[in-house]
Each structure stands twice: as structure tokens, then as C-alpha cells.
Motif scaffolding. Structure first.
Motif, PDB file in Angstrom:
ATOM      1  N   ILE A 552       0.831  -1.137   0.506  1.00 18.85           N
ATOM      2  CA  ILE A 552       0.050  -0.482   0.092  1.00 18.85           C
ATOM      3  C   ILE A 552       0.711   1.516   0.295  1.00 18.85           C
ATOM      4  O   ILE A 552       0.570   1.885  -0.794  1.00 18.85           O
ATOM      5  N   TYR A 553       1.803   1.473   1.164  1.00 19.02           N
ATOM      6  CA  TYR A 553       2.586   2.572   1.018  1.00 19.02           C
ATOM      7  C   TYR A 553       3.065   2.493  -0.617  1.00 19.02           C
ATOM      8  O   TYR A 553       4.221   3.530  -1.013  1.00 19.02           O
ATOM      9  N   ARG A 554       4.092   1.533  -0.865  1.00 15.93           N
ATOM     10  CA  ARG A 554       4.714   1.712  -2.896  1.00 15.93           C
ATOM     11  C   ARG A 554       3.741   2.629  -3.329  1.00 15.93           C
ATOM     12  O   ARG A 554       4.092   3.509  -4.089  1.00 15.93           O
ATOM     13  N   HIS A 555       2.344   2.197  -3.222  1.00 16.06           N
ATOM     14  CA  HIS A 555       1.711   2.700  -4.150  1.00 16.06           C
ATOM     15  C   HIS A 555       1.744   3.638  -3.882  1.00 16.06           C
ATOM     16  O   HIS A 555       1.447   4.659  -4.873  1.00 16.06           O
ATOM     17  N   LEU A 556       1.071   4.208  -2.392  1.00 19.82           N
ATOM     18  CA  LEU A 556       0.445   6.006  -2.359  1.00 19.82           C
ATOM     19  C   LEU A 556       1.967   6.626  -2.902  1.00 19.82           C
ATOM     20  O   LEU A 556       2.330   7.953  -2.870  1.00 19.82           O
ATOM     21  N   ALA A 557       3.119   6.079  -2.145  1.00 19.27           N
ATOM     22  CA  ALA A 557       4.724   6.925  -2.649  1.00 19.27           C
ATOM     23  C   ALA A 557       5.159   7.281  -3.629  1.00 19.27           C
ATOM     24  O   ALA A 557       5.141   8.591  -4.202  1.00 19.27           O
ATOM     25  N   GLU A 558       4.943   6.461  -4.326  1.00 18.44           N
ATOM     26  CA  GLU A 558       4.442   6.843  -6.051  1.00 18.44           C
ATOM     27  C   GLU A 558       3.442   8.133  -6.172  1.00 18.44           C
ATOM     28  O   GLU A 558       3.809   8.500  -7.244  1.00 18.44           O
ATOM     29  N   ALA A 559       2.352   8.047  -5.947  1.00 15.70           N
ATOM     30  CA  ALA A 559       1.380   9.185  -6.569  1.00 15.70           C
ATOM     31  C   ALA A 559       2.160  10.606  -5.080  1.00 15.70           C
ATOM     32  O   ALA A 559       1.872  11.520  -6.127  1.00 15.70           O
ATOM     33  N   ASP A 560       2.478  10.401  -4.018  1.00 15.09           N
ATOM     34  CA  ASP A 560       2.937  11.433  -3.422  1.00 15.09           C
ATOM     35  C   ASP A 560       3.941  11.643  -2.478  1.00 15.09           C
ATOM     36  O   ASP A 560       3.859  10.912  -0.838  1.00 15.09           O
ATOM     37  N   PRO A 561       5.267  11.371  -2.983  1.00 12.71           N
ATOM     38  CA  PRO A 561       6.507  10.836  -1.982  1.00 12.71           C
ATOM     39  C   PRO A 561       6.567  11.487  -1.205  1.00 12.71           C
ATOM     40  O   PRO A 561       6.983  11.230   0.266  1.00 12.71           O
ATOM     41  N   ALA A 562       6.450  12.765  -0.963  1.00 15.63           N
ATOM     42  CA  ALA A 562       6.901  13.806   0.420  1.00 15.63           C
ATOM     43  C   ALA A 562       5.423  13.030   1.359  1.00 15.63           C
ATOM     44  O   ALA A 562       6.248  12.991   2.651  1.00 15.63           O
ATOM     45  N   ALA A 563       4.681  12.750   1.446  1.00 12.41           N
ATOM     46  CA  ALA A 563       3.525  12.707   2.838  1.00 12.41           C
ATOM     47  C   ALA A 563       4.698  11.151   2.774  1.00 12.41           C
ATOM     48  O   ALA A 563       4.208  10.082   4.044  1.00 12.41           O
ATOM     49  N   HIS A 564       4.186   9.936   2.429  1.00 16.70           N
ATOM     50  CA  HIS A 564       4.083   8.468   2.212  1.00 16.70           C
ATOM     51  C   HIS A 564       5.948   7.831   2.082  1.00 16.70           C
ATOM     52  O   HIS A 564       6.128   6.524   2.507  1.00 16.70           O
ATOM     53  N   LEU A 565       6.642   8.365   1.079  1.00 21.93           N
ATOM     54  CA  LEU A 565       7.907   8.103   1.138  1.00 21.93           C
ATOM     55  C   LEU A 565       8.267   7.335   3.244  1.00 21.93           C
ATOM     56  O   LEU A 565       8.875   6.161   3.060  1.00 21.93           O
TER      57      LEU A 565
END
Length: 878
Positions: A552-565
Motif C-alpha cells: 500500500i505504501y509503495r502505491h501511495l509513495a508513487e503518487a505523493d512521495p513527500a507524504a508517504h516515503l
């Protein structure tokens, strides 16, 4: 002809007014000198006066009284007889069923059967609380007996550590004397952890589980009813019990419990004898019996006008019976102090005198007062009906909630306390019985249990892991209660609470996932749940949650790296750790590298990212070392230590734990490259920090201390400092024995490693027997771990087999032991060969080392030609 046992001289010291001695068995005590458990020779049932029994029909239901002739359960008795007479020297069986199913009566029957067959039968009670043996020492010598049977009732209310101590008692470990332990419980809570502890080679116990089925409808229930009816009729002096018919609805599900059938028989006999109207439904049977208690209290109080020495009104007796159900039997001084505090209508001594006339201690608790209603199910129903009343006839008693609150300790905020040193000894029973009653009375949950625990969640923690697990699995559990309890759980590992925390997390995580569609929330939930599962030793389950979180985090980080990296980096790091714990080392490296790369980016952008980078570097160096890439691993280890040192200077409270782990890691990496002298200094610094942290929070940091102490012992042994090495190796084993007793699933691997190192160290100092014993124990532990997870523990088993063979060579073992050593090292060579095929850099050196040890063993066995040929072969390499 009578054979007299040899006399024994024993000195017994009283602690806190309690004295207890045992001949032929160990006494395990807490730090204050009070015993962890008590042992007593099994006694036949007491002879009870029929008139006295008829006064209160419930007395006939007490399993200790054994009024009802034992009947049925032929198959179960036969199974237990087979278990007793066959199998390994020591065998442990967990017998479980719902309350009222007849477990205690069956256990008593099995005990009597064993005694008739020449076995020594012993009963164990937990601590100096509700159940105490009679004054004097217990003669538990087993000479002249065919074996020893130990019976433990309410085993699921014992802590795993207490049961583990019990199972190490000398009385169970006499050479060539069969020993059986029958653990009787309502649930299987605690059994998996205990079963894992019993895999300890020092115990060498066979384990088995036996559920007790409900009574089948039809002949089994009719036979049970007839046996109970006839036994009760004899107490009432009735000549024709056959005239008393069984209920027409005996096939209903409510009569699946043996106790329910016996209650039906008792009520049928009592109403027949007294001319009372029988209840119309199964639900009214318990109420009928409780009404008979009330009638007895009324008669006794009315008898004072005729000179009877009884002055406690029924209302006071009801409150006292309610109190006794929640506290259980207490020593007389404690009971006086309690009643002086909560009961104002009469002096405590007067109440106790009258209550004891109604409810005298029976069996092993002869010296206590405040005997509760028996059986437990009746006491639980009494609690529920007193608090709730009957849904259609009468409300609960207004004083019941007040009395319950009076028995509880003051809230922590009011007392200004952080722990629970002032909690009464009966508190765990109070919450346990309230929870058990609520499990059978759903309205009690919403009306009393859940509101109480929402407001006072610390009470649930005081009840212990078994009650917490029961609470977490109730079908309609109040999530607010679990959330309040969860808020009190330590965020770090806590040995006694990790398993309960995982159970609570399992329930809460499922509900929280259903309550939101937010992917970020799902990722956080899976990540947190993975940590709880891992702390409890549930590694496969932890890996599954970590994989979901990472995806889930990998998918989220692709869209919003600042928030989810940051979330992705943390989840990747944990994923690598969990893969490694399962022995999947090659798979573990990639997520560890990815996590480190992300943390480097984050640290460059924001200083707040440096702690994450330090932790990730520590993980990365371990993942590299697991693959035999020792030189590569040293760089990340040094970098992690440097970062943590800077962080600890700025915020020591937050970052000293990380620094301690990084220093220990650095020492391991240096030792892998042969730098044992260099490894000593960072490891000593790690130990210094861990000792200070352990003084503040032993549950969180004792494992780290144990790891560092284990490693330092190895380095000192390599540097030729055997005495100092031995001290550290012995301390490491002591630490991990303690931890493994409390959470075997999580800490048996650490104990096995510490034992292996201790055996090697003792061999170097010439401690022949101790070295062989510890090395063999380590092999046994790793064999059991391999059964559960071959991939994770096969390398450690191979190393321990090699260590055992090396110890045999070093201490000058005899030929029989050397033959075992040859089998062990041959197996080690084969295992290392298999491992080297997949990870040559990590295991080729181990293959060569094992071949050298095998040659040494062959030399000791005078098989010189084979040893020479083997040395010639491995001299050319593989």
C-alpha cells in the motif's frame, strides 16, 4: 509387612505468616519468599453429613465433595489411562472444556484410578492465595510408587512461567520413574506457549491436548441424570428415586454440560423431597438453587430467636457471598481487614463466623475463610443475577455495583501511582470471574463489565493475559474497552503482555480496517499490527501484515512521495527483518537496501530523518552479514553507530536504546572479520547502556542486554579469557531462560544460542559434564525450532550440531558420546553443504570447519585413516 520410609529432617521458615514445607520436591519462591505454587498429596473426598448437605443443596454440586457417583466418560478415562501407562517418561496433557463440563470430577476420578494402580498423586495449587494446604510439611517422596501423577486445576489461570517452574520440579524428574502432568482448564489459552516451553530439552516432555466433548443427547444424558438423581436421593433418604423423572427437554442444548444435567437432577430431587414447585424452564434451575441459598440464610437468622449463634441478616449474608465470589477464599486476617472496610452493619468477625458456618472451607483450603459458592458456574451466575436481576421478575441489587467498586483498588489518578503495588491479591480473580460471568450473560457485558473497563482499563491488565485474550475474542466486545486497554499497553516489547497485545491488535485491526477506505490508514494499521504480531513471536503472520503495508505504501509513495516515503521506508525495513527472521535472507536484502536509500533521501531533506537512517543502516548491515558479505556489512554498521552517537548526545532518553543496539551490531560485524579484540569495546559500551536502561524498563531492554552479554562472552573466549567469558555466558543463559519462560515463542531461539555459547565456553575451561549438557540442550532446542520452521533455523541447528561435536572432542568424551558426536557432525556437514549450495559465501567456510571437526572426532574414535583422508580432501577445498 510395612516398609517405613527413612526419616527426614526439615527446617521450615514462616514468610508473612505462612509456613510451608515439602519433602521429596522443590519449593519455588518469589523474591519475597512466598511460594510460586503449593503441592499436596491428593486426598480422598471428605465424609460429609447428609443433614448438613441438605441444608444447602448447592453443597452437593461441589466437585470436592463428590456426592454424585462418577459415571460416563468411559472413553475419556480409557484414553487417560493409556496416556498414563505409555509414552515417554514425562508426559503433559492439557484437558480442556467449558465450565460445568465435568473436568474436575474427571480429573479426580483419574487421580483415584492412578492411586489405585500404585501411582503417587499430587495436586498443585497456584501460590498462597485462595487454596492452601493444611499446616505442616507435605511428604511427596515417590519411593515405592510406580510413578507420579501431578494434577493442576485451573491451569489456564496460571502464568506460563509458573507452570514452567512447576514442570521443572524435582518430583517429576526422578530417574526411571514415569511422571504425568494433567493440566485442567476451561480454554486452551496458555497451552501453545507452555507447549513451546516444554520443547526445552531439559524437560523432555511428551505433550498432548484432550478436549472434553459435551454430553451427547440421549443415553449419555439420561445415564448422567439417573446417576446424579440416585446419589442426591440417597442424601435425602428417599427410597424410590426412580419415581423422580428427568425433564422432558433433556435433549435441549442447555443440557450439553454435565453440570446442567446434575443441576436438573438436584432440583428435581429437592423439589420432590420438599414439596416445592419445580421450575418450568432450564433457565430457572440456577435461580431455584440460589433461592434455596436465600432460604437457608433466612432460617439461620430466624434461629437466633431460639438461641442459635447466628446474627447475620440475610441481606448482609448476600453481600458477603457476593464478596466471596469475587475475592475467593482469603486468609483470616485479610478477610477481616476487607470486611471491616466494606461492611458497616456488623463486625467483620461476626460476619465471618456466620458465613463460615454456611460455607466452610472444603478440601485443600481448610485454613481460609470467605469460601465462595461452588461450582464456579454457580458463582458466576450468582454474580450476574445479583448485578442484573432477572430480566422479567426483579431488578438487580442496588448495593451490588457499590460492593464491586469497593473491592477494586482506587483509580491510579486518585492514588497518584504509576504501577499497582497496592492492588489486592484477589484483583485478578475479581476481573476474571466478572469476565467469565459476562461471557455467559451478554447483558452483564453492556451493563457492568464494559463500562467498568472503559473507565478503568488498568483492571483488565491486572487480570492477566488469559483474561485479556478472553476479552479480546468476545463476539460483541466493546471496541472502546479494547482501545482503552491498548492505550495502556507498552509500545515496546513487554514479555508478559506481548501475546495479549497481539490478540487485542488482531481484533481491533480487523474492525479498524472495515471502518475506513483510506489506503494510508490501512497501511498504518497493517504496519502496527505486524509489530505486535512479531513481538509475540508470530512471524508468519507478521510478515503477511508487513507485505500488505509495504504494497500500500509503495502505491501511495508513487503518487505523493513527500507524504508517504517515510511510511514506505519504515515498512520496507520491517519487511526485511521479518523475512530474515523466517530465514529468507536473500529476499530480505532488497527491501533493506530500498529502505536505506529512502532514508538517505529523507535525512538530506530533513534532520528528522536521521534516526530512521541510523536504524535502517543497522538493519542493512545485518542483512548483508546473513549473506556472508561481512566486509560490506562493516561500513553500514559504523555509519549507524556514528549517527546514533550524535543523536544520543542531543537526546539521550530517546536515542540511547538505538545507540546500544548499534554498538552491539558493530561488535558482531567486527568479530565476523576476526576482529575480536576490536569488538570488545563497542560491546562493553552496549552492555553498559543496556544495564542502565534495564533498571528503568527491564521488559523492554532485557533482551538487548542478553544479546550483548552473549556476544561479549564469545569474544572473550576467542581472546583466551575463559573466566570472564564464562561469567558472561552464564549471565546470558540466565537472562534468556527467564525471558523464554515468559514468552517461549519469542525467546527460545535466543536461549538456544546462549546455551550453545555457554557449552563451548565451559568446554574450554574443562567443565566436561556441564559443557556436554548445555551443548546438547542447544541442539534439542534448535531441533524443535526446525520442526516449526526449517528455513529459519536450519543454519543454527547445523552450527549447534557442530558445536556439540567440538565440545565432545575438547572435553575428552567417552566413546559412546563420541559416537553421538560423529552422528551430529556428520549431520552438520550435510546441512552446511545444502546451505552452501544456495549461499556459498555465507556457508562454505562452515562446511570446511565442520569437516575439520569431523576429522577430529574420527581421530578420537581411533579411526585415523578416515580422519587423514578427510583432511586431505578438505585441504584441497570443495
Amino acid at each position: 509387612m510395612i516398609t517405613l520410609q527413612s526419616p527426614a529432617i526439615q527446617n521450615v521458615t514462616a514468610v508473612a505468616g505462612f509456613a510451608y514445607g515439602a519433602i521429596g520436591a522443590d519449593i519455588h519462591v518469589f523474591g519475597d519468599g512466598s511460594p510460586v505454587y503449593l503441592l499436596e498429596t491428593h486426598q480422598p473426598p471428605p465424609m460429609l453429613d447428609r443433614v448438613w448437605l441438605r441444608e444447602l443443596p448447592s453443597r452437593m454440586l461441589n466437585a470436592r465433595s463428590q456426592v454424585v457417583t462418577f459415571t460416563g466418560r468411559r472413553r475419556e478415562r480409557d484414553e487417560l489411562a493409556v496416556w498414563r501407562e505409555g509414552g515417554p517418561r514425562l508426559a503433559v496433557r492439557w484437558l480442556h472444556a467449558a465450565g460445568g463440563q465435568g473436568k474436575t470430577r474427571l480429573a479426580d476420578r483419574v487421580a483415584a484410578d492412578a492411586a489405585e494402580q500404585g501411582w503417587k498423586v499430587i495436586v498443585a495449587a497456584h501460590g498462597v492465595g485462595a487454596v492452601q494446604p493444611s499446616p505442616g510439611s507435605q511428604d511427596l517422596r515417590i519411593s515405592g510408587h510406580r510413578g507420579v501423577l501431578l494434577v493442576v486445576d485451573y491451569a489456564d489461570r496460571w502464568t506460563t512461567s509458573a507452570l514452567t517452574w512447576l514442570l521443572r520440579n524435582t518430583v517429576l524428574h526422578q530417574p526411571d520413574v514415569p511422571a504425568r502432568v494433567l493440566l485442567v482448564a476451561r480454554t486452551t489459552t496458555g497451552w501453545p506457549a507452555l507447549r513451546a516451553a516444554l520443547q526445552d530439552p531439559r524437560v523432555q516432555a511428551g505433550t498432548s491436548e484432550q478436549p472434553l466433548a459435551i454430553l451427547a443427547s440421549g443415553n449419555a444424558r439420561q445415564a448422567m441424570f439417573a446417576a446424579a438423581r440416585n446419589s442426591f436421593a440417597a442424601v435425602y433418604d428417599l427410597d424410590d428415586p426412580v419415581a423422580i423423572a428427568a425433564p422432558a427437554d433433556l435433549a435441549r442444548p442447555e443440557f450439553g454440560l454435565a453440570l446442567a444435567v446434575q443441576v436438573a437432577a438436584l432440583v428435581a430431587v429437592d423439589t420432590h423431597a420438599t414439596g416445592a414447585s419445580p421450575p418450568n424452564s432450564p433457565s430457572q434451575l440456577t435461580e431455584y438453587l440460589l433461592d434455596r441459598e436465600q432460604q437457608h440464610w433466612d432460617r439461620l437468622y430466624e434461629g437466633r430467636t431460639r438461641g442459635l449463634d447466628h446474627h447475620t441478616p440475610p441481606s448482609v449474608m448476600a453481600r458477603t457471598a457476593f464478596t466471596a465470589a469475587l475475592t475467593g477464599p482469603l486468609p483470616h486476617p485479610d478477610a477481616v481487614a476487607l470486611l471491616d472496610r466494606v461492611e458497616k452493619e456488623l463486625p467483620a468477625e461476626r460476619i465471618l463466623t456466620d458465613h463460615t458456618r454456611c460455607y466452610p472451607p472444603v478440601g485443600r483450603s481448610r485454613d481460609s475463610v470467605l469460601e465462595p459458592l461452588f461450582p464456579d458456574r454457580l458463582a458466576e451466575d450468582f454474580l450476574a443475577l445479583t448485578l442484573l436481576g432477572h430480566p422479567t421478575s426483579q431488578p438487580g441489587h442496588s448495593w451490588a455495583t457499590t460492593r464491586l467498586n469497593q473491592l477494586l483498588p482506587a483509580p491510579p489518578v486518585r492514588q497518584g501511582r504509576t504501577g499497582a503495588p497496592e492492588d489486592p491479591a484477589y484483583l485478578a480473580r475479581t476481573i476474571t470471574f466478572l469476565t467469565a460471568a459476562a461471557a455467559n450473560w451478554p447483558h452483564l457485558r453492556a451493563a457492568h463489565l464494559y463500562p467498568l473497563l472503559r473507565a478503568r482499563p488498568e483492571l483488565a491488565l491486572a487480570a492477566g493475559g488469559a483474561t485479556l485474550a478472553t476479552l479480546a475474542t468476545l463476539a460483541d466486545v466493546d471496541l472502546a474497552v479494547l482501545e482503552a486497554v491498548e492505550a495502556l499497553l507498552p509500545t515496546e516489547r513487554h514479555i508478559d503482555l506481548d501475546i495479549a497485545a497481539a490478540a487485542i491488535s488482531t481484533t481491533l485491526t480487523a474492525h479498524r480496517l472495515d471502518a475506513t477506505d483510506d489506503p494510508a490508514a490501512h497501511a498504518r494499521l497493517h504496519a502496527a499490527h505486524a509489530m505486535r504480531l512479531a513481538n509475540a513471536g508470530l512471524r508468519e503472520e507478521a510478515l503477511a501484515s508487513a507485505e500488505k503495508s509495504t504494497a500500500i505504501y509503495r502505491h501511495l509513495a508513487e503518487a505523493d512521495p513527500a507524504a508517504h516515503l517515510p511510511g514506505l521506508a519504515s515498512s520496507l525495513g520491517n519487511l526485511g527483518v521479518f523475512l530474515s527472521l523466517l530465514g529468507r535472507y536473500e529476499q530480505a536484502l532488497d527491501p533493506a537496501r530500498q529502505a536505506t536509500d529512502i532514508y538517505r533521501q529523507l535525512a538530506l531533506m530533513n534532520p528528522a530523518g536521521w534516526p530512521g537512517l541510523a536504524g535502517s543502516l543497522s538493519n542493512l548491515c545485518v542483512r548483508l552479514a546473513e549473506l556472508g558479505r561481512f566486509t560490506e556489512a562493516l561500513g553500514p554498521a559504523r555509519q549507524a553507530t556514528d549517527i546514533y552517537r550524535q543523536l544520543a548526545l542531543a537526546d539521550p532518553e530517546r536515542h540511547r536504546p538505538g545507540l546500544a543496539r548499534a554498538l552491539n551490531n558493530l561488535g558482531v560485524r567486527l568479530s565476523e572479520l576476526g576482529g575480536f579484540a576490536e569488538a570488545v569495546l563497542p560491546t562493553k559500551e552496549s552492555i553498559y547502556i543496556c544495564r542502565a536502561l534495564t533498571e528503568v524498563n527491564p521488559d523492554a531492554y532485557l533482551p538487548d542486554l542478553g544479546d550483548a552479554v552473549t556476544n561479549l562472552g564469545v569474544y572473550l573466549a576467542q581472546l583466551g579469557r575463559p573466566e570472564r567469558a564464562l561469567r558472561h555466558a552464564e549471565e546470558a543463559v540466565a537472562i534468556f531462560r527467564q525471558l523464554a519462560e515468559r514468552n517461549p515463542q519469542a525467546y527460545r531461539p535466543n536461549l538456544a544460542k546462549a546455551l550453545r555459547n555457554l557449552g563451548i565456553t565451559q568446554a574450554g575451561r574443562g567443565s566436561r559434564d556441564h559443557a556436554l549438557s548445555r551443548a546438547a540442550e542447544a541442539v534439542g532446542l534448535y531441533r524443535e525450532l526446525v520442526k516449526a520452521d526449517r528455513t529459519a533455523w536450519l543454519p543454527d541447528l547445523a552450527m549447534s550440531l557442530g558445536a556439540y561435536a567440538w565440545v565432545c572432542v575438547t572435553v575428552g568424551a567417552e566413546d559412546a558420546e563420541l559416537k553421538q558426536a560423529l552422528e551430529a557432525i556428520t549431520e552438520a556437514v550435510e546441512l552446511f553443504g545444502l546451505l552452501a549450495e544456495h549461499l556459498p559465501r555465507a556457508f562454505e567456510g562452515q562446511v570446511l570447519s565442520a569437516c575439520r571437526t569431523r576429522a577430529d572426532v574420527l581421530d578420537k574414535l581411533r579411526r585415523t585413516d578416515e580422519a587423514t583422508e578427510l583432511r586431505r580432501q578438505f585441504g584441497r577445498g570443495r
